[in-house]
Scaffold this active site. Structure first.
Site, PDB file in Angstrom:
ATOM      1  N   HIS A   1      62.422  54.864  20.371  1.00 26.10           N
ATOM      2  CA  HIS A   1      63.680  55.342  19.799  1.00 26.10           C
ATOM      3  C   HIS A   1      63.579  56.856  19.649  1.00 26.10           C
ATOM      4  O   HIS A   1      62.516  57.374  19.338  1.00 26.10           O
ATOM      5  CB  HIS A   1      63.901  54.696  18.427  1.00 26.10           C
ATOM      6  CG  HIS A   1      65.309  54.818  17.940  1.00 26.10           C
ATOM      7  ND1 HIS A   1      65.769  55.937  17.292  1.00 26.10           N
ATOM      8  CD2 HIS A   1      66.350  53.969  18.039  1.00 26.10           C
ATOM      9  CE1 HIS A   1      67.046  55.760  17.005  1.00 26.10           C
ATOM     10  NE2 HIS A   1      67.429  54.578  17.441  1.00 26.10           N
TER      11      HIS A   1
ATOM     12  N   ASP B   1      67.243  46.431  19.300  1.00 26.82           N
ATOM     13  CA  ASP B   1      67.655  45.647  20.464  1.00 26.82           C
ATOM     14  C   ASP B   1      66.618  44.641  20.918  1.00 26.82           C
ATOM     15  O   ASP B   1      66.906  43.772  21.726  1.00 26.82           O
ATOM     16  CB  ASP B   1      67.972  46.595  21.632  1.00 26.82           C
ATOM     17  CG  ASP B   1      69.251  47.350  21.371  1.00 26.82           C
ATOM     18  OD1 ASP B   1      70.184  46.734  20.836  1.00 26.82           O
ATOM     19  OD2 ASP B   1      69.309  48.548  21.683  1.00 26.82           O
TER      20      ASP B   1
HETATM   21  N1  ACO Z   1      58.516  51.967  27.552  1.00 28.08           N
HETATM   22  C1  ACO Z   1      57.512  52.727  28.085  1.00 28.08           C
HETATM   23  N2  ACO Z   1      57.335  54.024  27.851  1.00 28.08           N
HETATM   24  C2  ACO Z   1      58.235  54.615  27.023  1.00 28.08           C
HETATM   25  C3  ACO Z   1      59.286  53.898  26.434  1.00 28.08           C
HETATM   26  C4  ACO Z   1      59.415  52.540  26.726  1.00 28.08           C
HETATM   27  N3  ACO Z   1      60.411  51.814  26.188  1.00 28.08           N
HETATM   28  N4  ACO Z   1      60.022  54.749  25.669  1.00 28.08           N
HETATM   29  C5  ACO Z   1      59.438  55.938  25.774  1.00 28.08           C
HETATM   30  N5  ACO Z   1      58.338  55.865  26.593  1.00 28.08           N
HETATM   31  C6  ACO Z   1      57.393  56.947  26.908  1.00 28.08           C
HETATM   32  C7  ACO Z   1      57.986  57.981  27.858  1.00 28.08           C
HETATM   33  O1  ACO Z   1      57.742  57.629  29.210  1.00 28.08           O
HETATM   34  C8  ACO Z   1      57.259  59.218  27.417  1.00 28.08           C
HETATM   35  O2  ACO Z   1      55.959  59.160  27.929  1.00 28.08           O
HETATM   36  P1  ACO Z   1      55.184  60.550  28.342  1.00 28.08           P
HETATM   37  O3  ACO Z   1      54.966  61.275  27.055  1.00 28.08           O
HETATM   38  O4  ACO Z   1      53.920  60.079  28.991  1.00 28.08           O
HETATM   39  O5  ACO Z   1      56.088  61.275  29.300  1.00 28.08           O
HETATM   40  C9  ACO Z   1      57.132  59.058  25.894  1.00 28.08           C
HETATM   41  O6  ACO Z   1      57.141  57.639  25.684  1.00 28.08           O
HETATM   42  C10 ACO Z   1      58.245  59.710  25.117  1.00 28.08           C
HETATM   43  O7  ACO Z   1      59.471  59.195  25.582  1.00 28.08           O
HETATM   44  P2  ACO Z   1      60.834  60.007  25.660  1.00 28.08           P
HETATM   45  O8  ACO Z   1      61.617  59.458  26.804  1.00 28.08           O
HETATM   46  O9  ACO Z   1      60.563  61.472  25.618  1.00 28.08           O
HETATM   47  O10 ACO Z   1      61.479  59.611  24.287  1.00 28.08           O
HETATM   48  P3  ACO Z   1      63.010  59.689  23.958  1.00 28.08           P
HETATM   49  O11 ACO Z   1      63.090  59.919  22.504  1.00 28.08           O
HETATM   50  O12 ACO Z   1      63.712  60.651  24.846  1.00 28.08           O
HETATM   51  O13 ACO Z   1      63.502  58.226  24.376  1.00 28.08           O
HETATM   52  C11 ACO Z   1      64.513  56.108  24.351  1.00 28.08           C
HETATM   53  C12 ACO Z   1      63.995  57.285  23.513  1.00 28.08           C
HETATM   54  C13 ACO Z   1      65.557  56.598  25.365  1.00 28.08           C
HETATM   55  C14 ACO Z   1      65.197  55.106  23.412  1.00 28.08           C
HETATM   56  C15 ACO Z   1      63.321  55.463  25.101  1.00 28.08           C
HETATM   57  O14 ACO Z   1      62.300  55.105  24.187  1.00 28.08           O
HETATM   58  C16 ACO Z   1      63.762  54.245  25.915  1.00 28.08           C
HETATM   59  O15 ACO Z   1      64.331  54.407  26.999  1.00 28.08           O
HETATM   60  N6  ACO Z   1      63.507  52.995  25.392  1.00 28.08           N
HETATM   61  C17 ACO Z   1      63.901  51.802  26.075  1.00 28.08           C
HETATM   62  C18 ACO Z   1      65.401  51.561  25.966  1.00 28.08           C
HETATM   63  C19 ACO Z   1      65.810  51.117  24.587  1.00 28.08           C
HETATM   64  O16 ACO Z   1      65.239  50.186  24.007  1.00 28.08           O
HETATM   65  N7  ACO Z   1      66.880  51.758  24.064  1.00 28.08           N
HETATM   66  C20 ACO Z   1      67.481  51.370  22.772  1.00 28.08           C
HETATM   67  C21 ACO Z   1      67.364  52.476  21.791  1.00 28.08           C
HETATM   68  S1  ACO Z   1      67.973  51.906  20.257  1.00 28.08           S
HETATM   69  C22 ACO Z   1      69.619  51.988  20.404  1.00 28.08           C
HETATM   70  O17 ACO Z   1      70.216  52.791  21.063  1.00 28.08           O
HETATM   71  C23 ACO Z   1      70.370  50.983  19.705  1.00 28.08           C
END
Ligand code: ACO
Length: 459
Positions: free
Chosen positions: A335, A393
């Site tokens: 998140h 979710d």
């Molecule tokens: N699975 C695997 N790796 C992940 C995940 C994941 N779900 N989420 C983040 N990471 C990793 C990224 O690849 C990144 O790795 P790195 O440092 O090696 O490059 C690191 O964790 C940081 O991730 P960011 O993308 O910079 O974090 P951000 O805050 O931008 O992303 C997000 C948040 C978009 C929600 C992301 O975690 C994601 O896509 N999760 C899956 C989708 C999801 O469940 N969304 C619902 C959010 S809740 C809502 O809206 C109701």
């Protein structure tokens, strides 16, 4: 405010013509933020403001005027786009408050409309206020009958979110009398219409997909019972709402009601800042919610669990996620704000177990798979290091699946619940005297000016 001497500034919010509706205080700290430059340009001071809780903000509104420079912050990682009194999140501690009340208490003790009243009005309703609020919502649940024909313009297999974007936007064509954003009464009517009609429209989108007749709302039922009735009832037989299921659904709606300045809420605010009507703004919010990085994640979680298929395949899947093969991601994890367990995920996990118990589905393969996946991920260094925890979710989709709701409807139910938050945020924006047209700037990296080349001279 820890020991800082501070000067208090009062801001008065007005709705429409000079009507005071709210009173907010922000605190200007005595200390300033100083920006200095390595090229010898003079340094510049910026005021620092504090809210009631949460990080202070540096007021950079005068930056461009003073320096000719913009800030660069794609994804708004460090930018507060507004001030708000509605919802507070502490992502590190896993805290979520609606108008100051912890989500755990509201989910346990309130029904959805009580929470909706709180989010919209700032205070919990007394008995009479609650009765009146419920009554007004109940009496606005029917949609204009011509909307039945409007639905027929969609393909039968249209995604419910596509239908919702279209139909909610079209409310502005059906209810012209409540699109004057400068009139307080008009804004209130639009708010009630949206909150009341969203369950009806969402259920209609489902029925249309299923090829079943639309069910008219029933005024003897509560908000959530009515939604279940319109989803699962049919004109041929009586439908009795299961109270355990109704309570579970109600709790899910509470947990999704607002979440401060997330992508869809910011979309609603951005559209609202142009003066667009509330139906158009909420439709924009629905479109933004649809994406898999936001509200579309609940749908993506179920697709992921289907793809994994069995507990024995989890290690392979986790390996692919960690290798970042560009395909696999642990949906329902991570998140932008929560770097701890999403408090909503804990509550929804409990609800999930209650529903599976009630439906005698405790040994359900899917829940076992989800639990095993969660356990393995929470113990894995990759996820621990990046502070990736289950979000709301991760479990909501499993509850919907147990209720027999098709995957394509999951985000639509999220939209129905979030409508309350979107409206509260939109109303707050309209009443905010500091509100301006939202217009981000850019760091331009394209071509500099060049001259037109005729076809004959192009390579
Ligand atoms: N699975 C695997 N790796 C992940 C995940 C994941 N779900 N989420 C983040 N990471 C990793 C990224 O690849 C990144 O790795 P790195 O440092 O090696 O490059 C690191 O964790 C940081 O991730 P960011 O993308 O910079 O974090 P951000 O805050 O931008 O992303 C997000 C948040 C978009 C929600 C992301 O975690 C994601 O896509 N999760 C899956 C989708 C999801 O469940 N969304 C619902 C959010 S809740 C809502 O809206 C109701």
């Amino acid at each position: 405010m820890s020991g800082n001497k501070s000067i208090r500034y009062n801001f008065h919010n007005f709705i429409g013509t000079n009507k005071q509706v709210d009173h907010t205080e922000i605190v200007m700290k005595e200390k300033l933020a100083t920006l200095s430059f390595s090229d010898g340009s003079p340094s510049i001071d910026f005021p620092i403001f504090g809210g009631t809780i949460g990080p202070d903000v540096i007021d950079v509104r005068s930056l461009y005027a003073k320096t000719g420079k913009f800030t660069y912050d794609p994804g708004f990682m460090s930018t507060a786009s507004c001030r708000s009194n509605i919802t507070y999140i502490d992502g590190d501690e896993g805290i979520l408050l609606y108008r100051g009340y912890p989500i755990e208490q509201l989910a346990e003790k309130c029904d959805f409309l009580e929470v909706a009243y709180l989010i919209l009005n700032g205070e919990l309703p007394n008995k009479n206020q609650k009765f009146e609020f419920d009554d007004i919502v109940t009496k606005h649940t029917m949609v204009h009958d011509q909307m039945n024909f409007f639905f027929r313009g969609f393909r039968r297999d249209a995604h419910p979110m596509a239908v919702l974007c279209g139909v909610v936007g079209a409310l502005s064509a059906f209810y012209h009398d409540s699109i004057n954003i400068h009139d307080e009464k008009s804004r209130d009517i639009a708010a009630f219409r949206l909150i009341a009609k969203l369950p009806t429209i969402t259920a209609m989108a489902y029925k249309y997909n299923m090829g079943q007749p639309f069910m008219y709302p029933k005024n003897s039922l509560s908000y959530t019972e009515n939604f279940l009735y319109m989803m699962f009832g049919n004109p041929c037989e009586e439908y009795k709402v299961n109270p355990v299921i109704a309570r579970a659904m109600d709790r899910i709606l509470i947990l999704h009601a607002d979440h401060e300045q997330n992508a869809s809420t910011s979309t609603v605010r951005l559209a609202g800042s142009t003066g667009a009507n509330p139906f158009a703004c909420i439709s924009a919010g629905i479109a933004s919610l649809w994406g898999p990085a936001h509200g579309g994640a609940n749908e993506a979680v179920l697709k992921m669990l289907d793809e994994i298929g069995d507990v024995k395949n989890i290690p392979d899947f986790i390996k692919r996620v960690k290798e970042k093969d560009g395909q696999a991601m642990l949906m329902g994890f991570g998140h932008r704000v929560y770097k701890n367990y999403d408090p909503r995920a804990k509550l929804i996990q409990k609800t999930c177990h209650e529903v599976l118990e009630e439906l005698d589905m405790k040994d359900n393969k899917l829940i076992k798979l989800a639990m095993a996946l969660e356990k393995i991920a929470l113990e894995d260094d990759y996820f621990i290091k990046r502070k990736l925890y289950p979000n709301v979710d991760f479990y909501s989709g499993i509850v919907y699946k147990a209720l027999g709701i098709p995957v394509s409807m999951y985000t639509a139910i999220f939209a129905l619940a979030r409508t309350v938050g979107w409206i509260a945020q939109w109303k707050e924006l309209i009443a905010d005297p500091e509100q301006k047209l939202s217009r981000p700037r850019q760091l331009f990296t394209g071509s500099k000016r060049r001259e037109y080349v005729p076809f004959a001279k192009r390579k």
